[in-house]
Design an enzyme around this catalytic site. Structure first.
Site, PDB file in Angstrom:
ATOM      1  N   GLN A   1      18.488  36.683   2.995  1.00  0.00           N
ATOM      2  CA  GLN A   1      17.271  37.281   2.485  1.00  0.00           C
ATOM      3  C   GLN A   1      17.705  38.069   1.254  1.00  0.00           C
ATOM      4  O   GLN A   1      18.780  38.659   1.256  1.00  0.00           O
ATOM      5  CB  GLN A   1      16.686  38.222   3.545  1.00  0.00           C
ATOM      6  CG  GLN A   1      15.212  38.452   3.457  1.00  0.00           C
ATOM      7  CD  GLN A   1      14.385  37.412   4.236  1.00  0.00           C
ATOM      8  OE1 GLN A   1      14.399  37.369   5.442  1.00  0.00           O
ATOM      9  NE2 GLN A   1      13.664  36.568   3.515  1.00  0.00           N
TER      10      GLN A   1
ATOM     11  N   SER B   1      19.327  42.858   6.640  1.00  0.00           N
ATOM     12  CA  SER B   1      18.314  42.088   7.356  1.00  0.00           C
ATOM     13  C   SER B   1      18.984  41.254   8.439  1.00  0.00           C
ATOM     14  O   SER B   1      20.047  40.681   8.211  1.00  0.00           O
ATOM     15  CB  SER B   1      17.590  41.162   6.374  1.00  0.00           C
ATOM     16  OG  SER B   1      16.781  40.256   7.078  1.00  0.00           O
ATOM     17  N   THR B   2      18.330  41.163   9.610  1.00  0.00           N
ATOM     18  CA  THR B   2      18.827  40.259  10.653  1.00  0.00           C
ATOM     19  C   THR B   2      18.054  38.943  10.545  1.00  0.00           C
ATOM     20  O   THR B   2      17.419  38.486  11.483  1.00  0.00           O
ATOM     21  CB  THR B   2      18.706  40.934  12.032  1.00  0.00           C
ATOM     22  OG1 THR B   2      19.332  42.220  11.952  1.00  0.00           O
ATOM     23  CG2 THR B   2      19.407  40.137  13.116  1.00  0.00           C
ATOM     24  N   HIS B   3      18.061  38.399   9.342  1.00  0.00           N
ATOM     25  CA  HIS B   3      17.392  37.135   9.059  1.00  0.00           C
ATOM     26  C   HIS B   3      18.418  36.148   8.517  1.00  0.00           C
ATOM     27  O   HIS B   3      18.350  35.747   7.366  1.00  0.00           O
ATOM     28  CB  HIS B   3      16.261  37.325   8.036  1.00  0.00           C
ATOM     29  CG  HIS B   3      15.210  38.315   8.458  1.00  0.00           C
ATOM     30  ND1 HIS B   3      14.270  38.824   7.586  1.00  0.00           N
ATOM     31  CD2 HIS B   3      14.945  38.875   9.668  1.00  0.00           C
ATOM     32  CE1 HIS B   3      13.475  39.665   8.241  1.00  0.00           C
ATOM     33  NE2 HIS B   3      13.862  39.707   9.494  1.00  0.00           N
ATOM     34  N   ASN B   4      19.382  35.788   9.361  1.00  0.00           N
ATOM     35  CA  ASN B   4      20.399  34.807   8.961  1.00  0.00           C
ATOM     36  C   ASN B   4      19.851  33.421   9.263  1.00  0.00           C
ATOM     37  O   ASN B   4      19.316  33.186  10.349  1.00  0.00           O
ATOM     38  CB  ASN B   4      21.684  35.015   9.755  1.00  0.00           C
ATOM     39  CG  ASN B   4      22.075  36.479   9.855  1.00  0.00           C
ATOM     40  OD1 ASN B   4      21.435  37.247  10.572  1.00  0.00           O
ATOM     41  ND2 ASN B   4      23.108  36.868   9.156  1.00  0.00           N
TER      42      ASN B   4
END
Lengths: 585, 274
Positions: free
Chosen positions: A343, A510-513
């Site tokens: 992100q 962000s924990t949006h991997n």
């Protein structure tokens, strides 16, 4: 010698959101399903209750609900010519551990991606021509369209009790969203002062503000599984904390009550999967090997394996198991690990210097006002010099003071001046955040480390990532827009938040991997087909954001949920009737 | 811009102490309590030593430590010399001012001591296996072999030795200006310590100080929720359904700690209403 258990129909690796969805649906279809969760069982009562859940140090700072890097982490580097080194502590992202996974400590923002994002390569070439992005931007089509996913988005929103306004200018909802078959099941959240200032400024500049789609329930609600959500109290302990109020959609609240009620479904905790077993000649997987809670190695045979672990871990487990061809950045061949994305943030911090009171602790994870005017499908990129875009918002999620005590950039880091600035700015500062897309680059990928191992003696996963130039240009553009809006809000000081020179594994972002097990129509550039079925082993399916070929300017959970329901539908109605490849390579 | 008249909305909430009243009460009390037990609405504060806001004296032996509580709490990790070092440092990182006490009064020493004596100090949730690369680029994060407890123990010893060598004095007795100069040099990485980068030691010290200042008092710091009172954070209270969308609300509520029985009652009350 591993203990061999009796064969079952389906084994799920992981006990989070997608495992709950797949487990519930396949158990109901008559399959005997076991979910293998490395962590422990945890429930809203007694595990997430106040006042102890409202402990910022324990949960937000010391990561009580997160994975433990001491047992397993990944290594990291910015470029392939660097030595990868272990991520010794969690920082940039926070994968969850225990039943419910990261959906226990998420914020609840529940987006749909814009329609063009699923056909990004075709859309870009048609709209801007073939040469618009360089060959180094390895975007691709997903093999599934928004219209195909729409019913599954709709159902996932109903499961989560998502609140928001229907799309469109006339409704006050997002005018840039795709077609919707139904409005959101619940009304939007309330609008605090900081969000209203953003709405007013953005509307005055001709943009279209609307409330963030939120799975923090806005009223008492019963979902299609019969699970009850209760109204959010705006307690300000959402992200990084479990919800005490049964208000934030989580597996525990929204899905698992239905799954666990079915004797066909078992949640087996303390079970750490170390290997997917497969028969390459037959093109099938045969089950998984795991270390059980007592420390014994166990082989669980199964007719089908579904990877439901955290996004990047599914790719790492495939690499550790020798399934599929590992991606090689030197030759740009192979698929497993390819197209890791993240992100990319632009933003501004807006200081009102004591002239307003925002009371930031009155918050909820998904409490926000958003404009989508700068998202990918909303803009003409012809003159912009980049592809992609962002959802741009002001949110009021938390005023927890260890993490939240904003001060202007020229403030000393400690001492009297710092203390005075903290006091002065705590209640009158907001951030405008542009959550930007992340496009793939040949150097950004997941592999296996050659030096470091986990607690079970297996090689750690290895992440190579830096922000591609395309995304840097996008972030600079977004930060300029955020600063303009901040200035229109009448603030005393507006500071642009520039992207770092290189991506760092240290500060939380962000924990949006995403990526690593990407989906697609072409087996040379994807790990799974449009039904999230492995091209190599037809009885192996992969869930999660790892299947995104590129990440959008939105939170991923809505799309992860929609894809899980889309895939499970194909498993139930096509695969179980006639096991084999659902798409011919 | 005010959406509604908010003046009467919160009349049921206990009246907030003025900052000066709180501070006077605190200064006058005289009893040391490591963990405050003030119930919501109770208008008294536990207690510090004689002069929490007094400026540090420059004379050796009468430095910032003079602001510390008269009886030091039981410490599990630091020895006396280390404790004096930490108190002298945190007194400059978050000093007292005429209105609000600082990190020493708030018990940040106790907080850090407990943290270092527990799992955090031992490197919990940290991958510490070798090989180590102490000169790694900052983007790759922490790459040393030390636990937080070791960083403190080694860092304190090496900074004390450096100060003794360069200034012929004990760090804790340097006086405010000289301590600020040492801390500034540590932060900038300008002091070469034998086995640890000075900027690393400083950042771990500062992070823990800020955490002890703002964390719930159950962890040993933030005495009487002083940092929460300073910024206006209500703490473990968590029920803002009726107030979240009132613009510019002048919200005043006695903060609650996890330790407060009142906090539990407030939460249970909230549940019963809905």
């Amino acid at each position: 010698m591993a203990v061999r258990l009796p064969e079952i129909d389906v084994v799920l690796v992981g006990g989070g959101m997608t495992a709950a969805i797949v487990g519930k649906e396949l158990a109901e279809a008559g399959q005997r399903v076991v979910a293998l969760e490395r962590g422990q069982m945890r429930q809203t009562v007694p595990d997430f209750q106040s006042p102890t859940m409202h402990d910022e140090l324990t949960y937000s700072i010391r990561h009580a609900l997160m994975q433990n890097p001491e047992q397993q982490t990944i290594t990291f580097r910015n470029r392939p010519d660097q030595t990868p080194l272990p991520m010794r502590r969690l920082g940039s992202f926070l994968p969850g551990e225990g039943v419910g996974g990261a959906m226990v400590h998420w914020n609840g923002v529940t987006w749909r991606f814009q329609p063009e994002w699923f056909e990004l390569k075709s859309w870009t070439e048609e709209r801007y021509g073939r040469g618009f992005v360089s060959d180094e931007v390895t975007i691709q089509d997903w093999g599934v369209t928004y219209d195909e996913l729409e019913p599954y988005y709709d159902f996932f929103e109903k499961i989560c009790g998502t609140g928001g306004l229907p799309y469109g200018d006339l409704t006050g909802g997002n005018p840039f969203g795709g077609r919707r078959s139904n409005p959101y099941p619940n009304p939007p959240m309330k609008e605090p002062y900081a969000l209203n200032l953003f709405r007013t400024a953005a509307a005055g500049m001709g943009y279209s503000p609307f409330p963030a789609p939120s799975s923090n329930a806005t009223r008492h609600y019963v979902n299609p599984y019969g699970a009850e959500l209760k109204p959010c109290m705006y307690c300000g302990y959402c992200e990084r904390h479990g919800c005490e109020h049964f208000a934030k959609a989580s597996p525990q609240v929204s899905i698992l009550p239905a799954a666990l009620a079915n004797p066909n479904f078992e949640m087996r905790t303390g079970a750490w999967v170390t290997r997917i077993e497969h028969d390459p000649d037959a093109g099938i997987v045969t089950g998984v090997t795991y270390v059980d809670a007592a420390g014994r190695e166990v082989f669980q045979p199964a007719s089908m394996v579904v990877l439901c672990a955290y996004a990047y871990h599914n790719a790492v487990l495939m690499l550790q198991s020798g399934i599929g061809q590992p991606y090689d950045p030197a030759t740009q061949t192979g698929t497993v690990g390819r197209n890791y994305c993240y992100q990319t943030f632009g933003g501004a911090t807006v200081f009102f210097d004591g002239t307003v009171r925002f009371n930031p602790y009155m918050g909820a994870g998904a409490l926000g006002v958003v404009i989508d005017d700068f998202n990918n499908g909303s803009m003409d990129h012809s003159e912009l010099g980049f592809l992609g875009g962002a959802s741009t918002s002001v949110s009021q999620a938390s005023g927890r003071p260890i993490a939240f005590h904003p001060v202007p950039g020229d403030t000393p880091g400690w001492g009297l001046a710092w203390k005075e600035a903290v006091r002065r700015h705590y209640n009158s500062t907001l951030s405008i955040s542009a959550q930007g897309s992340s496009l793939p680059h040949p150097n950004n990928y997941l592999g296996l480390d050659r030096t470091y191992t986990d607690a079970f003696g297996n090689p750690l996963g290895m992440l190579t990532f830096d922000f591609p130039d395309n995304d840097r240009r996008m972030a600079a553009f977004l930060t300029e827009r955020c600063v303009e809006i901040g200035e229109a809000m009448g603030a005393s000081v507006v500071e642009g938040n520039d992207l770092a020179e290189h991506y760092s594994i240290v500060p939380y972002q962000s924990t949006h991997n995403t990526g690593g097990t990407v989906m697609g129509a072409d087996p040379t550039t994807s790990v799974v087909n449009r039904y999230l079925q492995s091209w190599d082993c037809h009885n192996l399916f992969v869930m999660g954001a790892g299947v995104f070929p590129q990440n959008a300017g939105y939170n991923p959970t809505g799309t992860v949920g929609a894809l899980a329901y889309w895939a499970v539908d194909a498993i139930k109605n096509q695969y179980l009737r006639n096991p084999g490849p659902l798409v011919q390579a | 811009m005010t959406k509604r008249d908010t003046r009467d909305r919160d009349r049921d909430a206990p009246s907030a102490l003025s900052r000066r009243d709180l501070f006077k009460a605190a200064a006058a009390a005289g009893v040391v309590a490591a963990v405050p037990t003030v119930a919501a609405g109770q208008e008294s504060a536990p207690a510090p030593s004689a002069s929490p806001a007094g400026p540090p004296a420059a004379a050796p032996g009468a430095g910032p430590v003079a602001q510390a509580p008269a009886a030091r709490p039981v410490l599990f990790f630091f020895n006396d010399e280390e404790a004096r070092f930490v108190e002298a440092a945190i007194d400059r990182l978050i000093p007292a001012d005429p209105e609000w006490p600082g990190a020493v009064w708030a018990g940040v020493l106790t907080f850090i001591d407990r943290q270092l004596a527990g799992p955090y100090g031992d490197g919990a949730k940290t991958y510490l296996a070798g090989p180590w690369t102490p000169d790694a680029p900052p983007e790759q994060g922490y790459q040393h072999r030390y636990t937080p407890a070791e960083i403190f123990r080694i860092g304190i010893a090496e900074v004390r030795a450096h100060v003794t060598e360069t200034r012929d004095a004990e760090f804790a007795e340097l006086g405010a200006d000289a301590i600020d100069a040492v801390l500034t040099a540590l932060e900038a990485g300008e002091i070469e310590l034998p086995s640890i980068p000075s900027a690393l030691f400083f950042s771990v010290l500062l992070d823990n100080t800020v955490q002890g200042w703002f964390a719930d008092p159950v962890h040993g710091g933030n005495r009487d929720m002083v940092s929460w009172r300073m910024v206006g954070f209500p703490g473990a209270y968590a029920q803002y359904l009726e107030t979240v969308d009132i613009f510019n609300l002048d919200y005043r509520r006695e903060p609650v700690s996890i330790a407060d029985a009142a906090a539990r009652a407030v939460h249970l009350g909230g549940h019963h209403e809905h």
